[in-house]
Write a protein that holds these residues in place. Sequence first.
Motif, PDB file in Angstrom:
ATOM      1  N   PRO A  16       0.400   5.623  -0.455  1.00 31.24           N
ATOM      2  CA  PRO A  16      -0.192   6.705  -0.662  1.00 31.24           C
ATOM      3  C   PRO A  16       0.682   7.582  -2.314  1.00 31.24           C
ATOM      4  CG  PRO A  16       2.451   8.028   0.520  1.00 31.24           C
ATOM      5  CD  PRO A  16       2.354   5.741   0.003  1.00 31.24           C
ATOM      6  N   VAL A  42      -1.850  -1.536  -3.507  1.00 31.26           N
ATOM      7  CA  VAL A  42      -2.728  -0.485  -3.411  1.00 31.26           C
ATOM      8  C   VAL A  42      -2.422   0.814  -3.518  1.00 31.26           C
ATOM      9  CG1 VAL A  42      -4.886   0.431  -1.670  1.00 31.26           C
ATOM     10  CG2 VAL A  42      -4.165  -1.945  -2.544  1.00 31.26           C
ATOM     11  N   THR A 101      -3.504   5.113  -2.279  1.00 33.18           N
ATOM     12  CA  THR A 101      -4.639   5.277  -1.540  1.00 33.18           C
ATOM     13  C   THR A 101      -4.598   6.500  -1.942  1.00 33.18           C
ATOM     14  OG1 THR A 101      -3.195   6.272   0.572  1.00 33.18           O
ATOM     15  CG2 THR A 101      -4.265   3.973   0.145  1.00 33.18           C
ATOM     16  N   ALA A 102      -5.336   7.098  -1.450  1.00 34.49           N
ATOM     17  CA  ALA A 102      -6.102   8.897  -2.323  1.00 34.49           C
ATOM     18  C   ALA A 102      -5.079   9.572  -1.363  1.00 34.49           C
ATOM     19  CB  ALA A 102      -7.162   8.977  -2.327  1.00 34.49           C
ATOM     20  N   ASP A 103      -3.934  10.848  -1.820  1.00 35.05           N
ATOM     21  CA  ASP A 103      -4.203  11.455  -1.152  1.00 35.05           C
ATOM     22  C   ASP A 103      -4.794  12.180   0.123  1.00 35.05           C
ATOM     23  OD1 ASP A 103      -2.439  13.892  -0.037  1.00 35.05           O
ATOM     24  OD2 ASP A 103      -1.561  14.298  -1.404  1.00 35.05           O
ATOM     25  N   ALA A 104      -4.943  12.155   1.244  1.00 36.90           N
ATOM     26  CA  ALA A 104      -5.637  12.728   2.447  1.00 36.90           C
ATOM     27  C   ALA A 104      -4.991  14.522   2.914  1.00 36.90           C
ATOM     28  CB  ALA A 104      -5.841  12.109   3.409  1.00 36.90           C
ATOM     29  N   ASN A 160      -7.692  10.706  -6.783  1.00 41.76           N
ATOM     30  CA  ASN A 160      -6.378  10.331  -6.331  1.00 41.76           C
ATOM     31  C   ASN A 160      -6.237  11.537  -4.857  1.00 41.76           C
ATOM     32  OD1 ASN A 160      -5.344   8.981  -8.425  1.00 41.76           O
ATOM     33  ND2 ASN A 160      -4.833  10.728  -9.068  1.00 41.76           N
ATOM     34  N   ALA A 170      -4.464   6.693  -7.531  1.00 41.29           N
ATOM     35  CA  ALA A 170      -5.319   5.237  -6.644  1.00 41.29           C
ATOM     36  C   ALA A 170      -6.378   4.566  -7.430  1.00 41.29           C
ATOM     37  CB  ALA A 170      -5.881   7.239  -6.207  1.00 41.29           C
ATOM     38  N   SER A 210      -8.283  13.047  -1.200  1.00 40.78           N
ATOM     39  CA  SER A 210      -9.525  12.923  -0.860  1.00 40.78           C
ATOM     40  C   SER A 210     -10.450  13.490   0.489  1.00 40.78           C
ATOM     41  CB  SER A 210      -9.793  11.506   0.310  1.00 40.78           C
ATOM     42  OG  SER A 210      -8.693  11.592   0.923  1.00 40.78           O
ATOM     43  N   THR A 222       0.863  -0.997  -0.029  1.00 38.62           N
ATOM     44  CA  THR A 222      -0.031   0.030  -0.132  1.00 38.62           C
ATOM     45  C   THR A 222       0.514   1.182  -0.023  1.00 38.62           C
ATOM     46  OG1 THR A 222      -1.285  -0.873   0.960  1.00 38.62           O
ATOM     47  CG2 THR A 222      -1.508   1.242   1.428  1.00 38.62           C
ATOM     48  N   GLU A 261      -6.823   0.168  -7.065  1.00 36.52           N
ATOM     49  CA  GLU A 261      -5.885  -1.534  -5.952  1.00 36.52           C
ATOM     50  C   GLU A 261      -5.668  -1.751  -7.845  1.00 36.52           C
ATOM     51  OE1 GLU A 261      -7.521  -5.243  -4.452  1.00 36.52           O
ATOM     52  OE2 GLU A 261      -8.018  -3.241  -3.631  1.00 36.52           O
TER      53      GLU A 261
END
Length: 298
Positions: free
Chosen positions: A65, A129, A131-134, A206, A97, A208, A63, A99
């Motif tokens: 980012p 995976v 993940t979207a940039d938070a 990408n 972003a 969130s 996983t 899977e």
Amino acid sequence: TKVKESKNVDGKTFQESVTESPVTIEGYTPVRNGTATITIGVENNVINFYYYKDVKLTANSKTEPFDNTEKSVSGFTGAPEDADFTAITVGAKGTSAGEYPAKFPEHTVGTVDATAKYIVVEANPGALVITADANEVVVIIRGHNDMKVYDGKEYTVTGYDVVSISNALYKEKDFTFSGTAEAKRTRFGKTEMGLKPENFTNNNPNFSNVKFEIKDGGLTINASAEEVVVTITEHSATETYDGTEKSVTGYTVTDISNELYTEDDFTFNGTAEAKGTNEGFYPMEVKAEDFTNDNPNF
């Protein structure tokens, strides 16, 4: 290495044939599934079956980012230390972003390693995976503004500008606008567009955490600075003396220099009346300060 104890077959005589099949052994797969036959002789009356050790492989997962660079995962687990499965490759890669499945090639199950001791009986996929940039992305929107002088016409201002975006990877194409960026007005005052954050929608998976900060736009109509001249003529009357009180009232708006200005746009706060009994001239004395402009457009 012996994987199961041998069995004896009794009751067989010299020159008699014996046929056997490989038995099922948990964790092992026969090298050959067919039967084997021997003829009873003087010595070495043995049937040997050979087995591969079963191996279950699982592709690696990872996983990461999102940062707009390509990410990847490769390799697998489950192979014994002395096995040689270098012929098998598995992995996944991606940038956005989401899977990305890491699937073994077709026909991986059944592959025998280079040492000829192990066989793959399971090949379980893994995944990469992203993940979207938070981290918060701030998009500042400023509605267009315009200013006009009142002239009785309706004016319109439309549109907005994207003033800034806090993350260089996020672009104007990554969101959509679903409102109406427009303001219309005719009379003195201001009409705002009414832009709101909820009018803007992030469409880029990408990211969130996108925040829209709005500086609303609008249209301002300023009052006309052009002089408007309203000509007022007092009513007059001539009477003959008879010992009774005489009077005259009212006035007439004889001219207004601007056609957009009307008699309804002002109020009179004085007394438009003249009265008297004896012979003589009685002025009404209506003054300019008795009139008040009520139209904010002028």
